[in-house]
Design an enzyme around this catalytic site. Structure first.
Site, PDB file in Angstrom:
ATOM      1  N   ASP A   3     -25.445  -5.255   2.210  1.00 38.24           N
ATOM      2  CA  ASP A   3     -24.437  -4.805   3.703  1.00 38.24           C
ATOM      3  C   ASP A   3     -24.832  -6.080   4.292  1.00 38.24           C
ATOM      4  O   ASP A   3     -26.037  -6.748   4.224  1.00 38.24           O
ATOM      5  CB  ASP A   3     -23.947  -3.618   3.581  1.00 38.24           C
ATOM      6  CG  ASP A   3     -23.194  -3.532   4.903  1.00 38.24           C
ATOM      7  OD1 ASP A   3     -22.188  -2.578   4.215  1.00 38.24           O
ATOM      8  OD2 ASP A   3     -23.219  -4.005   5.890  1.00 38.24           O
ATOM      9  N   VAL A  38     -12.406  11.049  -2.373  1.00 37.94           N
ATOM     10  CA  VAL A  38     -13.385  11.821  -1.959  1.00 37.94           C
ATOM     11  C   VAL A  38     -13.386  12.095  -0.476  1.00 37.94           C
ATOM     12  O   VAL A  38     -12.201  11.814   0.045  1.00 37.94           O
ATOM     13  CB  VAL A  38     -14.701  11.441  -1.697  1.00 37.94           C
ATOM     14  CG1 VAL A  38     -15.466  11.526  -3.414  1.00 37.94           C
ATOM     15  CG2 VAL A  38     -15.227  10.539  -1.012  1.00 37.94           C
ATOM     16  N   LYS A  75      -4.064   6.104  -6.900  1.00 39.29           N
ATOM     17  CA  LYS A  75      -5.029   5.965  -5.071  1.00 39.29           C
ATOM     18  C   LYS A  75      -4.023   5.424  -4.187  1.00 39.29           C
ATOM     19  O   LYS A  75      -3.215   6.473  -3.275  1.00 39.29           O
ATOM     20  CB  LYS A  75      -5.533   5.013  -4.813  1.00 39.29           C
ATOM     21  CG  LYS A  75      -6.722   5.384  -3.824  1.00 39.29           C
ATOM     22  CD  LYS A  75      -6.928   6.704  -3.625  1.00 39.29           C
ATOM     23  CE  LYS A  75      -8.129   6.771  -2.212  1.00 39.29           C
ATOM     24  NZ  LYS A  75      -9.047   5.833  -2.271  1.00 39.29           N
ATOM     25  N   ASN A  98      -2.816   9.178  -1.861  1.00 39.09           N
ATOM     26  CA  ASN A  98      -2.411   9.336  -0.224  1.00 39.09           C
ATOM     27  C   ASN A  98      -0.681   8.949   0.226  1.00 39.09           C
ATOM     28  O   ASN A  98      -0.292   9.563   1.299  1.00 39.09           O
ATOM     29  CB  ASN A  98      -3.735   7.816   0.087  1.00 39.09           C
ATOM     30  CG  ASN A  98      -4.796   8.351  -0.256  1.00 39.09           C
ATOM     31  OD1 ASN A  98      -4.711   8.981   0.369  1.00 39.09           O
ATOM     32  ND2 ASN A  98      -5.557   7.652  -0.202  1.00 39.09           N
ATOM     33  N   ARG A 150       0.546  12.857   0.055  1.00 34.13           N
ATOM     34  CA  ARG A 150       0.182  13.211   1.291  1.00 34.13           C
ATOM     35  C   ARG A 150       0.331  13.118   1.923  1.00 34.13           C
ATOM     36  O   ARG A 150       0.926  13.704   3.482  1.00 34.13           O
ATOM     37  CB  ARG A 150      -1.463  13.493   1.570  1.00 34.13           C
ATOM     38  CG  ARG A 150      -2.119  13.555   0.022  1.00 34.13           C
ATOM     39  CD  ARG A 150      -3.337  13.491   0.312  1.00 34.13           C
ATOM     40  NE  ARG A 150      -4.179  14.785   1.444  1.00 34.13           N
ATOM     41  CZ  ARG A 150      -5.093  13.925   1.977  1.00 34.13           C
ATOM     42  NH1 ARG A 150      -5.986  13.514   1.632  1.00 34.13           N
ATOM     43  NH2 ARG A 150      -5.879  14.903   2.957  1.00 34.13           N
ATOM     44  N   HIS A 187       7.197  31.744   1.507  1.00 37.78           N
ATOM     45  CA  HIS A 187       7.730  31.377   0.448  1.00 37.78           C
ATOM     46  C   HIS A 187       6.942  31.420  -0.636  1.00 37.78           C
ATOM     47  O   HIS A 187       6.233  30.099  -0.258  1.00 37.78           O
ATOM     48  CB  HIS A 187       8.816  30.076   0.538  1.00 37.78           C
ATOM     49  CG  HIS A 187      10.058  30.243  -0.198  1.00 37.78           C
ATOM     50  ND1 HIS A 187       9.701  30.088  -1.826  1.00 37.78           N
ATOM     51  CD2 HIS A 187      11.336  30.836  -0.307  1.00 37.78           C
ATOM     52  CE1 HIS A 187      10.800  29.884  -2.300  1.00 37.78           C
ATOM     53  NE2 HIS A 187      11.884  30.219  -1.733  1.00 37.78           N
ATOM     54  N   CYS A 194      -7.375   5.847   4.589  1.00 39.24           N
ATOM     55  CA  CYS A 194      -6.823   5.960   3.336  1.00 39.24           C
ATOM     56  C   CYS A 194      -5.399   6.307   3.711  1.00 39.24           C
ATOM     57  O   CYS A 194      -4.342   5.436   3.669  1.00 39.24           O
ATOM     58  CB  CYS A 194      -7.732   7.745   2.486  1.00 39.24           C
ATOM     59  SG  CYS A 194      -8.828   6.579   1.938  1.00 39.24           S
ATOM     60  N   LYS A 249      -9.989  13.442  11.656  1.00 39.39           N
ATOM     61  CA  LYS A 249     -10.512  14.489  11.243  1.00 39.39           C
ATOM     62  C   LYS A 249     -11.556  15.142  11.704  1.00 39.39           C
ATOM     63  O   LYS A 249     -12.385  15.035  12.487  1.00 39.39           O
ATOM     64  CB  LYS A 249     -10.353  14.450   9.997  1.00 39.39           C
ATOM     65  CG  LYS A 249     -11.233  13.744   9.008  1.00 39.39           C
ATOM     66  CD  LYS A 249     -11.745  14.222   7.751  1.00 39.39           C
ATOM     67  CE  LYS A 249     -11.541  15.737   7.114  1.00 39.39           C
ATOM     68  NZ  LYS A 249     -11.307  16.206   5.852  1.00 39.39           N
TER      69      LYS A 249
END
Length: 429
Positions: free
Chosen positions: A33, A165, A216, A220, A223, A254, A270, A336
């Protein structure tokens, strides 16, 4: 193939857990990194992000000598690239995929490559990014052969395997979830599958690199479209004085209906990003996907309008007060619940814009972070927040759930997650 040393490029929310899980299987892992602080933190056996169970796995892997971090790539048998893929502005379009991090990572590992190595792109990317990465590698290492020119006989194997994930459950889902592995050739897929089978207990399904990339993005985007439906419902219900929370509960009885819960928008790296990769490639065809993105991107402004309405309501009920006397508490900044991740967070955007627009005191209550460097926005605790005049519930962190006595006072509540009011979004005496 034997993978004696595996290198993970990018030690963020995906790269570090991946490196740690592989190292927990007693494989030598070198994490890379450019952030020296992250490297130093990991080499102490600590972590620089919040993710349940990750601290234990990293500490054990470092202590046992299987995980080490550095700022410069070193020779390895496999390289997993997990770097950001943000947007850039180009020709008036603010949602053009920016592959500069992937390019930089490719050029950084190129000198360390040797015949027989495997390179896997894990970064969520537009279709064709894996092929572009292979082209950058080939340009940097003309002495080696790559799949785009030598097919199954290439010196270097190249594949794409997107992560799937859920933040807050990353360590478990890295192991348990199925993986879609797309090689540039069948042999690339086979070699990449052998790597993932070191730690993945779910099924490894092989396909092409392009299909893996699109899989991928499709997951997303699906969603995102469903969240947009819930968010649009919340706006409609607010206008016609219906509780969207009750409405969704009833509709979901329902047997073939499962409407998601609305919120202040969509965040994270994402869902808030991936659909635009599809739109950028097929702007004329991706009409529904574009509209869903626009609905979700527009929800923060709708919440801000509700805050302005709440301030007006407070001042009309308290004629002796001015706007400078109004204290607004924004509960939650992460994208989130129960994580510290602020990437693309609509809650953070709302809190920041409210602090810029309102002359009064604006408090930010985010139990998962320790500091916040945003002018006009004061990070504070829950108790201080409960003394505000207006509550703006943006994230349903576990610390906020429940109906405490303080919330029954004459406060104005804007509840974008339905955990306090269960009623229309704007309420108060």
């Amino acid at each position: 193939m034997d993978f004696n040393t595996i290198s993970v490029i990018g030690l963020g929310y995906i790269g570090l857990p991946t490196a740690a899980v592989i190292a927990s299987r007693r494989k030598k892992v070198v994490g890379v990194d450019i952030n020296q602080h992250a490297v130093d933190t990991i080499n102490r056996g600590d972590i620089h992000i919040v993710e349940p169970e990750l601290d234990i796995v990293v500490h054990a892997a470092v202590k046992e000598g299987y995980l080490r971090a550095t700022t410069t790539p070193e020779p390895a048998d496999a390289f997993l690239i997990a770097v950001p893929t943000p947007f850039k502005a180009e020709n008036g379009n603010d949602h053009v995929p920016d592959l500069s991090y992937i390019e930089a990572a490719s050029k950084a590992i190129a000198p360390a490559l040797k015949q027989g190595d495997l390179v896997i792109l894990e970064s969520t990317s537009p279709v064709g990014a894996t092929e572009q990465m292979a082209a950058w590698l080939a340009e940097a290492r003309p002495d080696l052969t790559f799949p785009q020119t030598h097919g199954e006989e290439s010196d270097i194997r190249v594949a794409h395997c997107p992560e799937r994930v859920l933040p807050g459950h990353v360590v478990r889902e890295l192991v348990e979830n199925d993986r879609v592995i797309g090689g540039m050739t069948a042999k690339c897929s086979k070699v990449a599958t052998a790597l993932y089978q070191i730690f993945v207990e779910g099924e490894c399904i092989t396909t092409t690199a392009r299909t893996a990339e699109m899989a991928k993005l499709t997951e997303n985007s699906f969603r995102d479209v469903n969240i947009a439906f819930a968010n649009e419902l919340s706006i409609i219900c607010d206008k016609i004085d219906i509780s969207v929370w009750e409405l969704i509960r009833l509709a979901n009885r329902h047997p073939r209906v499962n409407i998601l819960q609305p919120g202040p928008g969509v965040g994270g790296h994402c869902i808030a990003v991936d659909p635009w990769f599809i739109v950028s490639e097929t702007p004329e065809e991706a009409r529904l996907i574009r509209t869903a993105r626009e609905v979700n991107d527009g929800k923060p402004q709708w919440v801000i309008d509700k805050v302005n309405e709440a301030v007006g309501k407070f001042l009309s009920e308290n004629p002796d007060k001015t706007a400078k006397d109004v204290t607004i508490a924004c509960f939650g900044l992460a994208f989130k619940p129960d994580i510290d991740d602020l990437r693309e967070s609509p809650a953070l955007k709302i809190a920041r814009l409210v602090s810029e627009a309102q002359p009064g005191n604006v408090l930010a209550i985010e139990p998962n972070i320790k500091s916040l460097d945003i002018s006009g926005l004061k990070l504070t605790g829950i108790e201080d927040g409960l003394g505000a005049d207006i509550f703006v519930l943006l994230v349903d962190h576990r610390e906020f759930k429940g109906n405490s006595p303080e919330l029954r006072l004459d406060k104005i509540i804007i509840d974008t997650r339905g955990i306090w009011s269960g009623k229309p979004l704007l309420q108060g005496q």
